[in-house]
Motif scaffolding. Sequence first.
Motif, PDB file in Angstrom:
ATOM      1  N   GLN A 226       0.830  -1.204   0.000  1.00  0.00           N
ATOM      2  CA  GLN A 226       0.000   0.000   0.000  1.00  0.00           C
ATOM      3  C   GLN A 226       0.867   1.256   0.000  1.00  0.00           C
ATOM      4  O   GLN A 226       0.558   2.240  -0.675  1.00  0.00           O
ATOM      5  CB  GLN A 226      -0.923  -0.008   1.217  1.00  0.00           C
ATOM      6  CG  GLN A 226      -1.989  -1.094   1.165  1.00  0.00           C
ATOM      7  CD  GLN A 226      -2.725  -1.245   2.481  1.00  0.00           C
ATOM      8  OE1 GLN A 226      -2.414  -0.551   3.462  1.00  0.00           O
ATOM      9  NE2 GLN A 226      -3.691  -2.154   2.523  1.00  0.00           N
ATOM     10  N   ASN A 229       2.220   1.713  -3.469  1.00  0.00           N
ATOM     11  CA  ASN A 229       1.186   2.255  -4.354  1.00  0.00           C
ATOM     12  C   ASN A 229       0.978   3.745  -4.089  1.00  0.00           C
ATOM     13  O   ASN A 229       0.804   4.535  -5.018  1.00  0.00           O
ATOM     14  CB  ASN A 229      -0.129   1.508  -4.139  1.00  0.00           C
ATOM     15  CG  ASN A 229      -0.027   0.050  -4.561  1.00  0.00           C
ATOM     16  OD1 ASN A 229       0.850  -0.309  -5.348  1.00  0.00           O
ATOM     17  ND2 ASN A 229      -0.892  -0.790  -4.037  1.00  0.00           N
ATOM     18  N   LEU A 230       1.013   4.117  -2.803  1.00  0.00           N
ATOM     19  CA  LEU A 230       0.857   5.529  -2.457  1.00  0.00           C
ATOM     20  C   LEU A 230       2.018   6.348  -2.984  1.00  0.00           C
ATOM     21  O   LEU A 230       1.828   7.453  -3.498  1.00  0.00           O
ATOM     22  CB  LEU A 230       0.757   5.669  -0.932  1.00  0.00           C
ATOM     23  CG  LEU A 230       0.562   7.096  -0.389  1.00  0.00           C
ATOM     24  CD1 LEU A 230      -0.742   7.691  -0.918  1.00  0.00           C
ATOM     25  CD2 LEU A 230       0.541   7.083   1.127  1.00  0.00           C
ATOM     26  N   ASP A 231       3.223   5.787  -2.893  1.00  0.00           N
ATOM     27  CA  ASP A 231       4.396   6.496  -3.416  1.00  0.00           C
ATOM     28  C   ASP A 231       4.279   6.695  -4.923  1.00  0.00           C
ATOM     29  O   ASP A 231       4.655   7.750  -5.449  1.00  0.00           O
ATOM     30  CB  ASP A 231       5.674   5.713  -3.099  1.00  0.00           C
ATOM     31  CG  ASP A 231       5.983   5.721  -1.612  1.00  0.00           C
ATOM     32  OD1 ASP A 231       5.423   6.585  -0.905  1.00  0.00           O
ATOM     33  OD2 ASP A 231       6.765   4.868  -1.163  1.00  0.00           O
ATOM     34  N   ASN A 232       3.773   5.666  -5.613  1.00  0.00           N
ATOM     35  CA  ASN A 232       3.593   5.799  -7.065  1.00  0.00           C
ATOM     36  C   ASN A 232       2.583   6.888  -7.396  1.00  0.00           C
ATOM     37  O   ASN A 232       2.756   7.658  -8.347  1.00  0.00           O
ATOM     38  CB  ASN A 232       3.128   4.467  -7.651  1.00  0.00           C
ATOM     39  CG  ASN A 232       4.212   3.406  -7.596  1.00  0.00           C
ATOM     40  OD1 ASN A 232       5.400   3.738  -7.552  1.00  0.00           O
ATOM     41  ND2 ASN A 232       3.822   2.151  -7.577  1.00  0.00           N
ATOM     42  N   ILE A 233       1.510   6.974  -6.590  1.00  0.00           N
ATOM     43  CA  ILE A 233       0.512   8.024  -6.805  1.00  0.00           C
ATOM     44  C   ILE A 233       1.130   9.391  -6.564  1.00  0.00           C
ATOM     45  O   ILE A 233       0.886  10.356  -7.298  1.00  0.00           O
ATOM     46  CB  ILE A 233      -0.699   7.798  -5.872  1.00  0.00           C
ATOM     47  CG1 ILE A 233      -1.426   6.507  -6.273  1.00  0.00           C
ATOM     48  CG2 ILE A 233      -1.658   8.991  -5.936  1.00  0.00           C
ATOM     49  CD1 ILE A 233      -2.529   6.120  -5.317  1.00  0.00           C
ATOM     50  N   ILE A 234       1.973   9.472  -5.546  1.00  0.00           N
ATOM     51  CA  ILE A 234       2.626  10.753  -5.234  1.00  0.00           C
ATOM     52  C   ILE A 234       3.552  11.169  -6.363  1.00  0.00           C
ATOM     53  O   ILE A 234       3.632  12.343  -6.733  1.00  0.00           O
ATOM     54  CB  ILE A 234       3.403  10.632  -3.908  1.00  0.00           C
ATOM     55  CG1 ILE A 234       2.418  10.455  -2.751  1.00  0.00           C
ATOM     56  CG2 ILE A 234       4.266  11.866  -3.671  1.00  0.00           C
ATOM     57  CD1 ILE A 234       3.080  10.130  -1.441  1.00  0.00           C
ATOM     58  N   GLN A 236       3.153  10.452  -9.436  1.00  0.00           N
ATOM     59  CA  GLN A 236       2.317  10.901 -10.549  1.00  0.00           C
ATOM     60  C   GLN A 236       1.633  12.216 -10.232  1.00  0.00           C
ATOM     61  O   GLN A 236       1.308  12.988 -11.123  1.00  0.00           O
ATOM     62  CB  GLN A 236       1.262   9.834 -10.859  1.00  0.00           C
ATOM     63  CG  GLN A 236       1.874   8.535 -11.369  1.00  0.00           C
ATOM     64  CD  GLN A 236       0.843   7.433 -11.500  1.00  0.00           C
ATOM     65  OE1 GLN A 236      -0.334   7.666 -11.264  1.00  0.00           O
ATOM     66  NE2 GLN A 236       1.282   6.243 -11.864  1.00  0.00           N
ATOM     67  N   GLN A 237       1.392  12.488  -8.939  1.00  0.00           N
ATOM     68  CA  GLN A 237       0.740  13.732  -8.521  1.00  0.00           C
ATOM     69  C   GLN A 237       1.629  14.423  -7.484  1.00  0.00           C
ATOM     70  O   GLN A 237       1.404  14.320  -6.286  1.00  0.00           O
ATOM     71  CB  GLN A 237      -0.634  13.432  -7.906  1.00  0.00           C
ATOM     72  CG  GLN A 237      -1.561  12.708  -8.877  1.00  0.00           C
ATOM     73  CD  GLN A 237      -2.884  12.363  -8.224  1.00  0.00           C
ATOM     74  OE1 GLN A 237      -3.110  12.678  -7.058  1.00  0.00           O
ATOM     75  NE2 GLN A 237      -3.770  11.736  -8.970  1.00  0.00           N
ATOM     76  N   SER A 242       2.938  13.820   1.187  1.00  0.00           N
ATOM     77  CA  SER A 242       2.772  12.676   2.076  1.00  0.00           C
ATOM     78  C   SER A 242       4.141  12.265   2.566  1.00  0.00           C
ATOM     79  O   SER A 242       5.135  12.479   1.903  1.00  0.00           O
ATOM     80  CB  SER A 242       2.107  11.523   1.350  1.00  0.00           C
ATOM     81  OG  SER A 242       2.030  10.408   2.187  1.00  0.00           O
TER      82      SER A 242
END
Length: 788
Positions: A226, A229-234, A236-237, A242
Motif C-alpha cells: 500500500q 502504491n501511495l508512493d507511485n501516486i505521489i 504521478q501527482q 505525504s
Amino acid sequence: MERVKMAEAESLETAAEHERILREIESTDTACIGPTLRSVYDGEEHGRFMEKLETRIRNHDREIEKMCNFHYQGFVDSITELLKVRGEAQKLKNQVTDTNRKLQHEGKELVIAMEELKQCRLQQRNISATVDKLMLCLPVLEMYSKLRDQMKTKRHYPALKTLEHLEHTYLPQVSHYRFCKVMVDNIPKLREEIKDVSMSDLKDFLESIRKHSDKIGETAMKQAQQQRNLDNIILQQPRIGSKRKSKKEAYTIFDTEIESTSPKSEQDSGILDVEDEEDDEEGARETFENYYRKQRRKQARLVLQPPSNMHETLDGYRKYFNQIVGFFVVEDHILHTTQGLVNRAYIDELWEMALSKTIAALRTHSSYCSDPNLVLDLKNLIVLFADTLQVYGFPVNQLFDMLLEIRDQYSETLLKKWSGIFRNILDSDNYSPIPVTSEEMYKKVIGQFPFQDAELEKQPFPKKFPFSEFVPKVYNQIKEFIYACLKFSEDLHLSSTEVDDMIRKSTNLLLTRTLSNSLQNVIKRKNIGLTELVQIIINTTHLEKSCKYLEEFITNITNVLPETVHTTKLYGTTTFKDARHAAEEEIYTNLNQKIDQFLQLADYDWMTGDLGSKASDYLVDLIAFLRSTFAVFTHLPGKVAQTACMSACKHLATSLMQLLLEAEVRQLTLGALQQFNLDVRECEQFARSGPVPGFQEDTLQLAFIDLRQLLDLFIQWDWSTYLADYGQPTCKYLRVNPVTALTLLEKMKDTSRKNNMFAQFRKNERDKQKLIDTVAKQLRGLISSHHS
C-alpha cells in the motif's frame, strides 16, 4: 637572728594572703566562695585567719550601725508608709480575690472548652500519627495489590519489578508490622510462582507467534505494498504531500495483528512490557533469554525450510515470505520493546543466517520455473519482501543482487517463450505479400511496422506490401519482448544506463539466438518451397532495415542515447543477414534438388541410331520450371537472383555431364549423342534468353561450355585439332579433359564393335575403328604425360 627574720617574713606573707582572701570573699559571689575558703583550710594559719575574719566582721557591724543611725528617720518614715501600703494592699487583695472569683465563675465554661480542646488536640495528634503510619503502609499495600493485579493479568515481568520494589524499597520502612512480616515471608514463593508462570506464558507466546507469523508477515507486506502504491501516486501527482510511514506506525500493525489473531496477545504484551530499571536477578533473566533465543532459532530453521513444491505457484513463495517477514517483524518489535531478551548482535546473526538460506532456497526453486510470468511475479514478490524488511532496518542488498541473477533466468524463460511465439508466427505465415484493399488497411500495416515506399503509396488499391504478415508480427513481438524485459527492471534500483544495457543484451540474445534459430529452422524445413524462401529473403531484408527503429524504441523507453559510452548495440542486422544468406543457400540447394528431380525423369536411348529433331520432354519441362521460378525472383536483390541462376545452370551442366559419363552407360551411339546435343542446345538457349537480368553478354552460357566443347569434339570428330592444339591457351577444345574424352570414346568404341559384327568387311568401317583406336591410344598418351 636569721630565724627571727625568716619568721617575720613568713608572718607578713601570711597576713597579706589573709587580706587578699578577705577581699576576695567580700567581692565574690556566695556561690563561688567555696574554692576561696578551701585555700584557707588547706593552709596552717586558719586560726589567725579566723581572728582576722572576726575583726573584719566587727568593723562592718560598726559601719552598719553608723549607717543605720544616720538613716533612722528615713527608716521610720518608710515603716509608716509601708503600713499605709499594707492597708491599700489589703484592699487590693480583696479586689483581686473578688475579681478572681468572678473570673473563675466566668471562665468555668472556658476551662471546660479548653479541656475539650485539649482532648481534641490529643485525638488529632493520634490521628495524625495514625495517618503517618498508614501513609507508610499504604504504598506497601498498593504495591502488593498492584503485584496481585499484575499476576492476575499475567504481566509477569512488571510483576517481578513490582516485587523487587516492594521487597527492597517499601517493606523495610514498615518491617515492624506483622502483616509486613507475612509479606516478607511470602515473597520467595511469589517470585518462584511468577517465574514458573512466566516461563509457561513465554512458551505459550512462542507458540502463538509461531502460529501467527505468516499472518503478521502478510499484514506487514500488504502495508508495504500500500505504501508503494501511495508512493507511485505521489510520483504521478507531485502536489499531493505525504510522508513515508515511520517504523513506529509499522509496529502498530504488529500490535494490532497480535491482538486480533492471538488469544494470548494481552498476556504476551505483558511479557514484552518493560520498565527502564536495572534487573538484579541476572540468573532468571539469563534463563529466559537463553530459552527464548534457543526456541526462536529452532522456529527460524523451520520457517526458512521451504516446501518442496514452493516453485509450482506464486502462493507457495508468498507463504514462505510471509513466514519470514512475520518472524523478523516479531524479533524487531521485541528488540525495541524489551530490554535484554534479544539484542542487535543476535538479530543480525539470525538475519545473516536467514538471508543466506533464503537466497539459497530462491536460487534452487526459481531455477525450476519455466514460466516468465511466474518469474516476473516472483521478482515483484521478492522486491516487496525486501522493501518490507528494509522498513524494519534489515539489510537487503544481497536480495537485490540475487534478483540480478534471477534476471538472467527471466531472460532465458522469455527467450523460450518467444521461441514458441516466433515458431507459431513463422508456421502460420502464408509467405505471400500482404494485400491491402483500402487506405485503412494500409495505415494499419504501416502502424504495425515502420515501412516507407513512395512508389507503393502512389499505386492504386488493391496493392501489396513486399513482405508477408510475419514481418509486422515479428517486429511487434520484439517490442513486446523489450517491454517484458523493462518490467523486470522496475523497482530494482537500477540506473537508466543499467536498464538500457540489460534490455539491449537481452534483445540481442532474442535476435541472434531465438529469432535466428526460428528462421533457420524454417529455412531448413524439408517441405520449404522456393516461393517461401524468396519471401523469407525479402522479409529479412525489411526486418534488417527496421533495426534502427528498434534502437530508437529502446532509447525512448530508457532515455539513454545510443551514443552514450558503453552502450550495447543491437546485433539484429547480423541475424537477418545470416538468415538471408541461409535462405539463399537453401534456394540454391532447393533449385539443385528440383533439377535433380527432373533429371531423374531423363530416359535416353543410348543405343539409338535415329537422329532426333527436338529436345527431350523432361528437359523442356525443366527449362519451363526454371523460367517460372526465376520470374518470382524479381523482388530479390539482383545478386541473389543472378547467383541462383548461375548456380542452377552450373548444377544442370554438371549433372548432364555426369549423366553422360556415368558408369551405368557403358555404350552409346552417335545418334544418342546427337539427341543429347539437342538438350544441351536447349539449355544454352535458356541461358542466352536472360532469365535473370544483370548478366553480361554470354556469361550464363559459360556454365555449359564444358559440355559444348565435348559434344562438338565428338559430333564434328575433330580429333586432329584437339590433339594438335592440346595444352595451348588458344585451343578450340580447351575445356575438354582427355580423361573425359577417353571415357566417352571408349563407350562409342564398344558400341561400334558389338553393333557392327560384319562391318569389318567394309573398308570404311574398318578405317573408322582403326581411327578410334588410334585416338584412344593418343589420349592415353596425353593422360600419361600429364600425370608424369
